[in-house]
Design an enzyme around this catalytic site. Structure first.
Site, mmCIF file in Angstrom:
data_model
loop_
_atom_site.group_PDB
_atom_site.id
_atom_site.type_symbol
_atom_site.label_atom_id
_atom_site.label_comp_id
_atom_site.label_asym_id
_atom_site.label_seq_id
_atom_site.Cartn_x
_atom_site.Cartn_y
_atom_site.Cartn_z
ATOM 1 N N ASP A 253 0.830 -1.212 0.000
ATOM 2 C CA ASP A 253 0.000 0.000 0.000
ATOM 3 C C ASP A 253 0.864 1.262 0.000
ATOM 4 O O ASP A 253 1.980 1.249 0.516
ATOM 5 C CB ASP A 253 -0.903 -0.025 1.239
ATOM 6 C CG ASP A 253 -2.064 0.958 1.123
ATOM 7 O OD1 ASP A 253 -2.336 1.420 0.004
ATOM 8 O OD2 ASP A 253 -2.686 1.254 2.150
ATOM 9 N N GLY A 254 0.341 2.318 -0.577
ATOM 10 C CA GLY A 254 1.009 3.623 -0.496
ATOM 11 C C GLY A 254 1.556 4.145 -1.824
ATOM 12 O O GLY A 254 2.228 5.177 -1.831
ATOM 13 N N TRP B 216 2.788 8.038 -2.307
ATOM 14 C CA TRP B 216 4.180 8.254 -2.725
ATOM 15 C C TRP B 216 4.204 9.233 -3.901
ATOM 16 O O TRP B 216 4.999 10.177 -3.938
ATOM 17 C CB TRP B 216 4.807 6.910 -3.111
ATOM 18 C CG TRP B 216 6.229 6.980 -3.579
ATOM 19 C CD1 TRP B 216 7.347 6.875 -2.801
ATOM 20 C CD2 TRP B 216 6.681 7.159 -4.923
ATOM 21 N NE1 TRP B 216 8.471 6.987 -3.574
ATOM 22 C CE2 TRP B 216 8.095 7.163 -4.883
ATOM 23 C CE3 TRP B 216 6.049 7.326 -6.167
ATOM 24 C CZ2 TRP B 216 8.879 7.313 -6.031
ATOM 25 C CZ3 TRP B 216 6.832 7.481 -7.300
ATOM 26 C CH2 TRP B 216 8.229 7.482 -7.217
ATOM 27 N N HIS C 201 2.454 3.464 -8.983
ATOM 28 C CA HIS C 201 2.260 2.030 -9.247
ATOM 29 C C HIS C 201 3.456 1.466 -10.017
ATOM 30 O O HIS C 201 3.923 0.361 -9.764
ATOM 31 C CB HIS C 201 0.979 1.797 -10.051
ATOM 32 C CG HIS C 201 -0.282 2.147 -9.295
ATOM 33 N ND1 HIS C 201 -0.486 1.787 -7.986
ATOM 34 C CD2 HIS C 201 -1.401 2.827 -9.674
ATOM 35 C CE1 HIS C 201 -1.684 2.223 -7.581
ATOM 36 N NE2 HIS C 201 -2.246 2.865 -8.594
ATOM 37 N N TRP D 215 -11.626 -2.878 -8.558
ATOM 38 C CA TRP D 215 -12.355 -2.638 -9.817
ATOM 39 C C TRP D 215 -13.169 -1.359 -9.733
ATOM 40 O O TRP D 215 -13.545 -0.786 -10.749
ATOM 41 C CB TRP D 215 -13.296 -3.815 -10.146
ATOM 42 C CG TRP D 215 -12.606 -5.094 -10.479
ATOM 43 C CD1 TRP D 215 -12.598 -6.232 -9.737
ATOM 44 C CD2 TRP D 215 -11.818 -5.400 -11.659
ATOM 45 N NE1 TRP D 215 -11.866 -7.215 -10.358
ATOM 46 C CE2 TRP D 215 -11.380 -6.733 -11.536
ATOM 47 C CE3 TRP D 215 -11.444 -4.669 -12.788
ATOM 48 C CZ2 TRP D 215 -10.578 -7.350 -12.499
ATOM 49 C CZ3 TRP D 215 -10.653 -5.287 -13.750
ATOM 50 C CH2 TRP D 215 -10.228 -6.605 -13.601
ATOM 51 N N LEU E 51 11.485 -20.538 -4.960
ATOM 52 C CA LEU E 51 10.489 -19.650 -4.341
ATOM 53 C C LEU E 51 9.210 -19.714 -5.179
ATOM 54 O O LEU E 51 9.287 -19.817 -6.407
ATOM 55 C CB LEU E 51 11.047 -18.204 -4.343
ATOM 56 C CG LEU E 51 10.073 -17.062 -4.073
ATOM 57 C CD1 LEU E 51 9.596 -17.070 -2.622
ATOM 58 C CD2 LEU E 51 10.725 -15.696 -4.379
ATOM 59 N N ARG F 276 2.372 -5.111 5.980
ATOM 60 C CA ARG F 276 1.567 -4.091 5.301
ATOM 61 C C ARG F 276 2.381 -2.813 5.269
ATOM 62 O O ARG F 276 2.827 -2.318 6.303
ATOM 63 C CB ARG F 276 0.236 -3.849 6.024
ATOM 64 C CG ARG F 276 -0.574 -2.783 5.299
ATOM 65 C CD ARG F 276 -1.993 -2.645 5.759
ATOM 66 N NE ARG F 276 -2.652 -1.722 4.842
ATOM 67 C CZ ARG F 276 -3.887 -1.798 4.403
ATOM 68 N NH1 ARG F 276 -4.666 -2.771 4.818
ATOM 69 N NH2 ARG F 276 -4.377 -0.911 3.566
ATOM 70 N N SER G 217 -7.953 -5.257 4.989
ATOM 71 C CA SER G 217 -8.481 -4.959 3.651
ATOM 72 C C SER G 217 -8.914 -6.207 2.889
ATOM 73 O O SER G 217 -8.592 -6.371 1.706
ATOM 74 C CB SER G 217 -7.434 -4.179 2.842
ATOM 75 O OG SER G 217 -7.154 -2.956 3.467
HETATM 76 C C1 FPP Z 1 -1.879 0.345 -3.428
HETATM 77 O O1 FPP Z 1 -1.517 1.666 -3.625
HETATM 78 C C2 FPP Z 1 -1.431 -0.612 -4.397
HETATM 79 C C3 FPP Z 1 -2.208 -1.239 -5.344
HETATM 80 C C4 FPP Z 1 -3.547 -0.837 -5.764
HETATM 81 C C5 FPP Z 1 -1.687 -2.431 -5.964
HETATM 82 C C6 FPP Z 1 -0.816 -2.191 -7.132
HETATM 83 C C7 FPP Z 1 0.523 -2.706 -6.876
HETATM 84 C C8 FPP Z 1 1.541 -2.578 -7.744
HETATM 85 C C9 FPP Z 1 1.392 -1.891 -9.052
HETATM 86 C C10 FPP Z 1 2.871 -3.106 -7.386
HETATM 87 C C11 FPP Z 1 3.216 -4.508 -7.785
HETATM 88 C C12 FPP Z 1 2.411 -5.183 -8.804
HETATM 89 C C13 FPP Z 1 2.722 -6.383 -9.359
HETATM 90 C C14 FPP Z 1 1.950 -6.861 -10.517
HETATM 91 C C15 FPP Z 1 3.795 -7.261 -8.865
HETATM 92 P P1 FPP Z 1 -2.645 2.749 -3.446
HETATM 93 O O2 FPP Z 1 -2.975 3.260 -4.792
HETATM 94 O O3 FPP Z 1 -3.813 2.190 -2.692
HETATM 95 O O4 FPP Z 1 -1.900 3.803 -2.551
HETATM 96 P P2 FPP Z 1 -2.538 4.923 -1.613
HETATM 97 O O5 FPP Z 1 -3.194 4.202 -0.462
HETATM 98 O O6 FPP Z 1 -1.360 5.728 -1.182
HETATM 99 O O7 FPP Z 1 -3.506 5.706 -2.468
#
Ligand code: FPP
Length: 246
Positions: A22-23, A27, A39, A71, A133, A185, A193
């Site tokens: 998360d984050g 960021w 992302h 989604w 792994l 987390r 979540s």
């Molecule tokens: C949360 O950030 C993260 C996600 C919605 C998941 C996406 C994750 C990635 C793109 C990294 C790795 C992916 C793969 C396929 C290995 P957020 O948007 O919820 O952050 P915020 O809480 O700061 O808004």
């Protein structure tokens, strides 16, 4: 040399680590960048963590990459996340193979675009013999949905006998994976979540304020060191655990 009994020896490396990444959005916002860049940077963290996990002997690593609830994000962001996933899966097969790392996926995969399902299937097939792994991507994943899905499968099979925990586990998406030992987390929120609700029953929880795009090798090593210094009890008393260890 005299043994110092006050310093406990660190416990084992966790066998199965699961991460709520998360984050990414925060960021990017802090840097005045588009969420998407966050992302994209997050993918780099995922690569670093996969490499480090393999190197230190973690056997299973599960990443919450896209939740069933994701989604509902703005259409543009969903499309961009799917594009990133496409890109990741197209480039990662060879790298995972070279690292003897198997790719696996959990979630309601039928919701994913057809071409992503195919890419996923291709990389999973390509790496199925890898045994150092196993990384599992949770995609279109929801914990409650997973449990309801398991119950409905049992009903559909017409099972009349009471179902044990062990039987039930076989109907979950994670059937075949060991129970998670450690949940990490990032981003500082103290929530599950809807992630692995059944499986996390006895997992240790480690929350860090570090935002996912900043979470790299040294952050994972710190989380593992923290885990190794904990005493896991599984409902027993500290005394019982020490007796077992004797
Ligand atoms: C949360 O950030 C993260 C996600 C919605 C998941 C996406 C994750 C990635 C793109 C990294 C790795 C992916 C793969 C396929 C290995 P957020 O948007 O919820 O952050 P915020 O809480 O700061 O808004």
């Amino acid at each position: 040399m005299q043994k110092n009994h006050n310093i406990p020896t660190p416990g084992p490396i966790p066998r199965h680590v699961v991460i709520i990444m998360d984050g990414n959005g925060r960021w990017a916002r802090r840097k005045n960048l588009d969420r998407l860049i966050g992302h994209r940077e997050g993918i780099k963290s995922a690569r670093s963590v996969v490499r480090t996990a393999r190197e230190i002997g973690i056997e299973y690593l599960t990443l919450y990459a896209f939740s069933a609830q994701n989604w509902k994000r703005p259409g543009e962001e969903v499309l961009a996340l799917m594009d990133l996933l496409r890109e990741y899966l197209s480039n990662e097969g060879e790298k995972l193979l070279a690292q003897n790392t198997r790719l696996n996926a959990i979630g309601n995969l039928s919701n994913l675009p057809q071409d992503i399902r195919e890419l996923l299937g291709r990389v999973m097939k390509m790496t199925e013999e890898c045994n150092s792994l196993t990384i599992t991507l949770a995609l279109s994943y929801g914990g409650r949905e997973e449990i309801i899905n398991a119950v409905n499968s049992i009903i559909a099979e017409g099972e009349k006998k009471p179902v044990s925990e062990k039987d039930f586990q076989e109907y979950l998406y994670t059937s075949g994976l060991p129970e998670p030992d450690l949940l990490i987390r990032t981003g500082g929120e103290m929530r599950l979540s809807n992630f692995l609700l059944w499986q996390l029953a006895y997992a240790e929880i480690y929350v860090t304020k570090t935002l996912w795009p900043n979470f790299r090798r040294r952050h994972l090593l710190k989380a593992i060191a923290n885990y190794r210094n904990r005493e896991r009890r599984f409902g027993l008393t500290g005394e019982q655990i020490r007796e077992k260890g004797r």
